[in-house]
Design an enzyme around this catalytic site. Structure first.
Site, PDB file in Angstrom:
ATOM      1  N   GLU A 120      73.356 -52.753  23.071  1.00  0.00           N
ATOM      2  CA  GLU A 120      74.312 -52.580  22.073  1.00  0.00           C
ATOM      3  C   GLU A 120      75.689 -52.955  20.617  1.00  0.00           C
ATOM      4  O   GLU A 120      76.537 -52.969  22.531  1.00  0.00           O
ATOM      5  CB  GLU A 120      74.067 -51.007  21.850  1.00  0.00           C
ATOM      6  CG  GLU A 120      74.356 -50.816  20.182  1.00  0.00           C
ATOM      7  CD  GLU A 120      74.058 -48.960  20.086  1.00  0.00           C
ATOM      8  OE1 GLU A 120      73.846 -47.905  20.900  1.00  0.00           O
ATOM      9  OE2 GLU A 120      73.808 -48.492  19.013  1.00  0.00           O
ATOM     10  N   GLU A 263      72.043 -45.126  25.968  1.00  0.00           N
ATOM     11  CA  GLU A 263      70.252 -44.834  25.221  1.00  0.00           C
ATOM     12  C   GLU A 263      69.696 -45.790  25.531  1.00  0.00           C
ATOM     13  O   GLU A 263      68.421 -45.088  25.627  1.00  0.00           O
ATOM     14  CB  GLU A 263      69.916 -44.162  24.245  1.00  0.00           C
ATOM     15  CG  GLU A 263      69.924 -45.294  22.947  1.00  0.00           C
ATOM     16  CD  GLU A 263      71.275 -45.315  22.376  1.00  0.00           C
ATOM     17  OE1 GLU A 263      72.917 -45.280  22.514  1.00  0.00           O
ATOM     18  OE2 GLU A 263      71.220 -45.042  20.380  1.00  0.00           O
ATOM     19  N   ASN A 264      69.537 -46.594  26.370  1.00  0.00           N
ATOM     20  CA  ASN A 264      68.835 -47.688  27.045  1.00  0.00           C
ATOM     21  C   ASN A 264      67.001 -46.605  27.119  1.00  0.00           C
ATOM     22  O   ASN A 264      67.177 -45.614  28.110  1.00  0.00           O
ATOM     23  CB  ASN A 264      69.041 -48.184  27.672  1.00  0.00           C
ATOM     24  CG  ASN A 264      70.390 -48.744  28.056  1.00  0.00           C
ATOM     25  OD1 ASN A 264      70.665 -49.714  27.100  1.00  0.00           O
ATOM     26  ND2 ASN A 264      70.995 -48.581  29.106  1.00  0.00           N
ATOM     27  N   HIS A 296      73.157 -36.357  24.653  1.00  0.00           N
ATOM     28  CA  HIS A 296      73.548 -37.259  23.016  1.00  0.00           C
ATOM     29  C   HIS A 296      72.534 -38.290  23.510  1.00  0.00           C
ATOM     30  O   HIS A 296      71.231 -38.247  22.542  1.00  0.00           O
ATOM     31  CB  HIS A 296      74.845 -37.827  23.022  1.00  0.00           C
ATOM     32  CG  HIS A 296      74.979 -38.689  21.577  1.00  0.00           C
ATOM     33  ND1 HIS A 296      75.140 -38.432  21.259  1.00  0.00           N
ATOM     34  CD2 HIS A 296      74.774 -39.573  22.337  1.00  0.00           C
ATOM     35  CE1 HIS A 296      75.610 -39.397  20.037  1.00  0.00           C
ATOM     36  NE2 HIS A 296      74.988 -40.830  20.374  1.00  0.00           N
ATOM     37  N   GLU A 297      72.384 -38.752  24.829  1.00  0.00           N
ATOM     38  CA  GLU A 297      71.944 -39.823  25.105  1.00  0.00           C
ATOM     39  C   GLU A 297      69.624 -39.903  25.580  1.00  0.00           C
ATOM     40  O   GLU A 297      69.742 -40.122  25.134  1.00  0.00           O
ATOM     41  CB  GLU A 297      71.955 -40.477  26.660  1.00  0.00           C
ATOM     42  CG  GLU A 297      73.632 -41.337  26.476  1.00  0.00           C
ATOM     43  CD  GLU A 297      74.546 -41.490  24.584  1.00  0.00           C
ATOM     44  OE1 GLU A 297      73.128 -42.675  24.596  1.00  0.00           O
ATOM     45  OE2 GLU A 297      75.456 -41.707  24.982  1.00  0.00           O
ATOM     46  N   GLU A 319      73.402 -42.388  15.148  1.00  0.00           N
ATOM     47  CA  GLU A 319      74.696 -41.608  15.655  1.00  0.00           C
ATOM     48  C   GLU A 319      74.778 -40.254  14.635  1.00  0.00           C
ATOM     49  O   GLU A 319      74.791 -39.194  15.586  1.00  0.00           O
ATOM     50  CB  GLU A 319      75.538 -42.759  15.941  1.00  0.00           C
ATOM     51  CG  GLU A 319      75.425 -43.841  16.127  1.00  0.00           C
ATOM     52  CD  GLU A 319      75.282 -43.737  17.754  1.00  0.00           C
ATOM     53  OE1 GLU A 319      75.050 -42.320  18.217  1.00  0.00           O
ATOM     54  OE2 GLU A 319      74.432 -44.680  19.165  1.00  0.00           O
TER      55      GLU A 319
HETATM   56  N1  TRP Z   1      74.745 -45.528  20.863  1.00  0.00           N
HETATM   57  C1  TRP Z   1      75.509 -45.518  22.596  1.00  0.00           C
HETATM   58  C2  TRP Z   1      75.629 -43.736  22.061  1.00  0.00           C
HETATM   59  O1  TRP Z   1      76.639 -43.365  20.833  1.00  0.00           O
HETATM   60  C3  TRP Z   1      77.061 -45.593  22.561  1.00  0.00           C
HETATM   61  C4  TRP Z   1      77.305 -47.541  22.191  1.00  0.00           C
HETATM   62  C5  TRP Z   1      77.635 -48.339  21.265  1.00  0.00           C
HETATM   63  C6  TRP Z   1      77.878 -47.959  23.368  1.00  0.00           C
HETATM   64  N2  TRP Z   1      77.890 -49.500  21.561  1.00  0.00           N
HETATM   65  C7  TRP Z   1      78.304 -49.374  22.833  1.00  0.00           C
HETATM   66  C8  TRP Z   1      77.769 -47.905  24.829  1.00  0.00           C
HETATM   67  C9  TRP Z   1      78.555 -50.095  23.963  1.00  0.00           C
HETATM   68  C10 TRP Z   1      78.831 -48.472  25.400  1.00  0.00           C
HETATM   69  C11 TRP Z   1      78.941 -49.858  25.220  1.00  0.00           C
HETATM   70  O2  TRP Z   1      75.043 -43.244  22.838  1.00  0.00           O
HETATM   71 ZN    ZN Z   2      74.808 -41.985  20.323  1.00  0.00          ZN
END
Ligand code: TRP
Ligand code: ZN
Length: 867
Positions: A120, A263-264, A296-297, A319
């Site tokens: 992401e 959150e993969n 959160h994740e 988010e």
């Molecule tokens: N989606 C992640 C979260 O909010 C955060 C995230 C977005 C992220 N880009 C990233 C984490 C790059 C690490 C590196 O939980």
């Molecule tokens: Zn998030």
């Protein structure tokens, strides 16, 4: 400079092709990893003849279509184009990548010898050529090959379907994820870890294997993360009726990570900071942070993964909603008031500043140059406030009905913020037409309040008017739908029932929808004190001149704890800013008398929530004071704030010392008791009272937990208590091998306001435990200097700005995402004096002139200099 172009929400187009299935093979090698991607491509737009795939820093080895080599492709700056005038095809692409050289920590990289990925927002294109956009959802099957001895664990999303050994020392594993997902949720990990195993039985009786992978030797620090995961799974079933959907849930902690966690699907990657904890090395705040980020994740599995974003402009869809959910989780498990206070501080200390600066954007941005720049307090935290307002307007049951409908309609799809609001609207019958402006308009509305009381008719009129200043993004500013929660208190501090003109009882949440509205209350027996914006019912600023007497009344009597805290902070802010004005007029500061007696009252309450009291007596942060000032006089503000703390510490030193002593002698201390105890200690140190040194020293020497040890160290280091350097040295020697603890030490060093701090910063940057390529170290040392050391960062000679800029220049090529996160205080120059503004702009111009400026920094610097 084509890649500096902005992309716009209004230009969104559905993809011409999609990929339904992808089979990935990774032959892992530090410098030459070979990735084979076999994709089932189908055409969605029958007119399309050319497939355009995204790619970045890839070495292309071969392309074939339906088994036949393809040579009429073209590689471009941003990817790969090939003719594909058919409805479906099997596409095979082989690329080579270099994980070891990947210092951006995006795509496939090495963290302390382990392979890991971060995709992401747009990192998957650094792994293979792909339709790297969230509205392309594919089923993934992944084969990983690597040497067994160094990489016993080979992980990817979903379920393990095969594993075995290969020639030489190699082995392989194959994973299959049954849920179609966008590429940003792909993950791969290969390494040697310690693994904590557990399981969770879902409400419907399915057993889910839970695994937390940590660097070898850290198994004893994984328990809290595991417990937090199980709490999250249970809470989501109970409060949101949502159950986990795979048979396995894995969390891997890595030390090199740009953000908090990711959150993969089925394979979360975490910054070690949000996993590893034990009492000796982690503070109460760290434990709380772990619980909230694990939550959160986990909550993303439904809000983000099962239902994902159509495009990145919709980021707040997942988010904002997921932050709201993790805040509710923390509030249901712990103190609702203290969690609310934390959330509001994030808005007031950081989000309001973002709105007032060159990067202002609505929670759904309309134009983006680098997507990584939009993982912001606006999208996340203000986004959560917008969800919270809907929750306030719909109530818990209406809101849950909306969630249910949202999943019924959109499970397995990539959707928009509008789709979410429509589900809320349809399920509840509440009209959210005007409310939608919170998604499209940036900026912080101000609500001005005036009132009048007529004793004879017992009528009380409250007039609310809203206005929103222009923001750098130029978005429209029509009136918002603002839920405005109030309480009327009589002279004895009793709440007066709210009745409308007809005498009917009414809800405490007023709907302010026009530019100006007057609300009339009847049967009000006396002129009331108004508690307003209770619970911070909307992310707005108040314009109302409270008297000291009114604020003191609210601190004592507001029925809502949050409002009492808010009144205490408002009173402190008011008194500090009055002293700023005195200093500017050449007068001496005056002691905060009313606040001091309010604090005595608070500290005297025997049955209070101690964590709440600790928050009430805390001094507003420099950032909040800057925000409240409009234009900040740095020197006067620092002087007035320091004076304020000294006065409190000196004038109620006996109460503080007694409270400290009582709490220090507690048989079973809690995070709450430690919070209050350490708040007292910090005031005593700030006032330089004689016994502060001994108290700090003995707390430091005898502490069996990091909260107390660090609090004592911070008190001596930040308030120049004699012996500080010796204690810092001891701490360093004890913890030099534990990076997460050294981060605390670096952060403290970076925020010391001593004269020689810049020289020391140079030395710290070359410290054996420091590394520019590790984001945690950089945020700790350099981030704390830029954000928590106003005296030195804003030094009148510009040396603080220059120091940050030098580091940004280094980071621009090493890790532009980290550079871009650090630049924030430098682009928010509008609130400072002209001389400082010029110095900051000078540094920004220096950055803009760099030949290889990454688009992360380019976007922010160019906007700041345009403003
Ligand atoms: N989606 C992640 C979260 O909010 C955060 C995230 C977005 C992220 N880009 C990233 C984490 C790059 C690490 C590196 O939980
Ligand atoms: Zn998030």
């Amino acid at each position: 400079m084509t890649d500096m172009q902005a992309r716009h929400l209004k230009d969104y187009r559905a993809p011409d092709y999609t990929i339904s299935d992808v089979h990935l093979t990774f032959e892992l090698d530090p410098e030459r990893t070979r990735v084979t991607a076999r994709s089932t491509v189908s055409r969605l737009n029958s007119e399309a003849t050319q497939l355009t795939l995204d790619g970045d820093e890839l070495k292309l080895l071969s392309v074939s279509i339906d088994g036949k080599p393809c040579n009429d492709y073209q590689t471009t700056d941003s990817g790969l184009e090939l003719p594909l005038p058919v409805d479906s095809a099997e596409l095979e692409i082989v690329t080579e990548i270099n994980p070891k050289a990947n210092s951006k920590l995006e795509g496939l990289y090495l963290s302390d010898g382990a392979y890991c990925t971060q995709c992401e927002a747009e990192g998957f294109r650094r792994i293979t050529y792909f339709l790297d956009r969230p509205d392309v959802l594919a089923r993934y099957q992944v084969r990983v090959e690597a040497p067994l001895s160094d990489f016993p664990y080979l992980l990817s999303n979903g379920n393990l379907i095969a594993q075995g050994s290969l020639d030489g020392d190699k082995h392989y594993a194959e994973w299959q994820d049954p849920f179609p997902k966008p590429s940003y949720l792909f993950a791969l990990v290969a390494g040697d870890f310690d693994c904590l195993n557990d399981s969770f039985t879902t409400r419907s009786g399915r057993e889910v294997a839970l695994q937390v992978f940590v660097d070898k030797g850290n198994l004893n620090k994984a328990d809290h993360a595991m417990a937090s995961l199980k709490h999250s799974m249970k809470w989501d079933e109970e409060r949101f009726d949502l159950e986990y959907d795979l048979d396995i849930y894995m969390i891997v902690a890595v030390d090199f990570f740009n953000m908090g966690a990711m959150e993969n699907k089925g394979l979360n990657l975490f910054n070690t900071k949000y996993v590893l904890a034990d009492k000796a090395s982690a503070t109460d705040t760290d434990f709380h942070g772990i619980e909230s980020v694990i939550g959160h994740e986990y909550f993303h599995n439904w809000t983000g993964n099962r239902v994902t974003c159509r495009d990145w402009f919709q980021l707040s869809l997942k988010e904002g909603l997921t932050v709201f959910r993790d805040q509710e989780f923390s509030s249901d498990l712990g103190s609702r008031t203290v969690n609310r206070i934390d959330a509001v501080k994030a808005i007031r200390n950081a989000q309001f500043a973002e709105d007032a600066g060159p990067m202002a954007h609505p929670i759904r941005p309309e134009s983006v140059i680098e997507m990584n720049n939009f993982y912001t307090v606006t999208v996340y935290n203000k986004g959560a406030e917008v969800i919270r307002m809907m929750h306030t307007l719909l109530g818990e049951s209406g809101f849950q009905a909306g969630m249910k409908l949202y999943f019924e309609r959109y499970d397995g799809q990539a959707v928009t913020c509008d789709d979410f609001v429509a589900a809320m609207e349809d399920a509840s019958g509440v009209d959210l037409t005007q409310f939608r402006r919170w998604y499209s308009q940036a900026g912080t509305p101000t609500v001005a309040v005036s009132h009048s009381y007529d004793a004879k008719s017992q009528r009380f009129e409250l007039t609310l008017s809203q206005s929103t200043p222009d923001t750098a993004d130029g978005s429209a500013k029509l009136p918002f739908h603002i839920p405005f929660d109030i309480e009327l208190l009589d002279g004895n501090g009793k709440a007066i029932e709210l009745r409308d003109e007809q005498g009917a009882q009414i809800n405490s949440v007023l709907n302010l929808c026009e530019s100006e509205q007057t609300f009339v209350f009847s049967q009000v027996p006396c002129e009331p004190v108004v508690s307003m914006l209770r619970e911070f019912s909307a992310p707005v600023k108040l314009d109302y001149q409270f008297s000291e007497a009114q604020l003191t009344h609210l601190i004592r009597f507001a029925s809502n704890e949050f409002s009492r805290w808010d009144a205490a902070q408002a009173l402190a802010t008011k008194l500090i800013l009055e002293n700023v004005a005195r200093l500017q007029g050449g007068e001496a500061c005056q002691p905060p008398k009313d606040l001091i007696s309010a604090f005595e009252g608070l500290l005297g309450q025997t049955n209070a929530d101690l964590a709440f009291v600790a928050e009430c007596i805390a001094t507003p942060e420099f950032a909040a004071l800057v925000d409240a000032s409009g234009k900040a006089d740095v020197d006067a503000l620092l002087e007035a704030r320091a004076y304020h703390r000294e006065q409190i510490g000196a004038q109620i030193q006996q109460v503080l010392a007694d409270t400290y002593a009582n709490l220090a002698n507690e048989q079973s201390p809690t995070p709450a008791s430690r919070a209050l105890k350490n708040q007292c200690l910090s005031y005593l140190a700030a006032a330089g009272v004689p016994k502060a040194k001994a108290l700090c020293q003995s707390q430091f020497d005898s502490a069996d937990n990091m909260t107390d040890s660090l609090a004592a160290l911070a008190a001596v280091a930040l308030y120049k208590v004699p012996g500080a350097d010796e204690m810092l040295k001891q701490f360093e020697q004890k913890w030099v091998k534990v990076p997460l603890v050294m981060d605390k030490w670096f952060a403290l060093q970076g925020s010391r306001n001593d004269e020689d701090v810049l020289e020391r910063m140079e030395y710290l940057c070359s410290h054996q435990a420091f590394s520019m390529s590790n984001p945690n170290r950089v945020y700790s040392l350099i981030g704390s200097f830029a954000n928590r050391n106003p005296a030195n960062f804003h030094k009148a000679d510009g040396s603080g700005y220059r120091f940050l800029t030098e580091r940004l220049i280094e980071l621009n090529s090493l890790n532009p995402q980290v550079a871009s996160r650090l630049i924030t205080p430098l682009i928010q120059f509008q609130r400072f004096d002209v001389k400082r503004q010029e110095l900051m702009k000078g540094e920004l111009s220096r950055l803009l002139a760099m030949p290889d400026l990454a688009k992360d920094l380019y976007e922010k610097v160019s906007k700041a200099l345009d403003a």
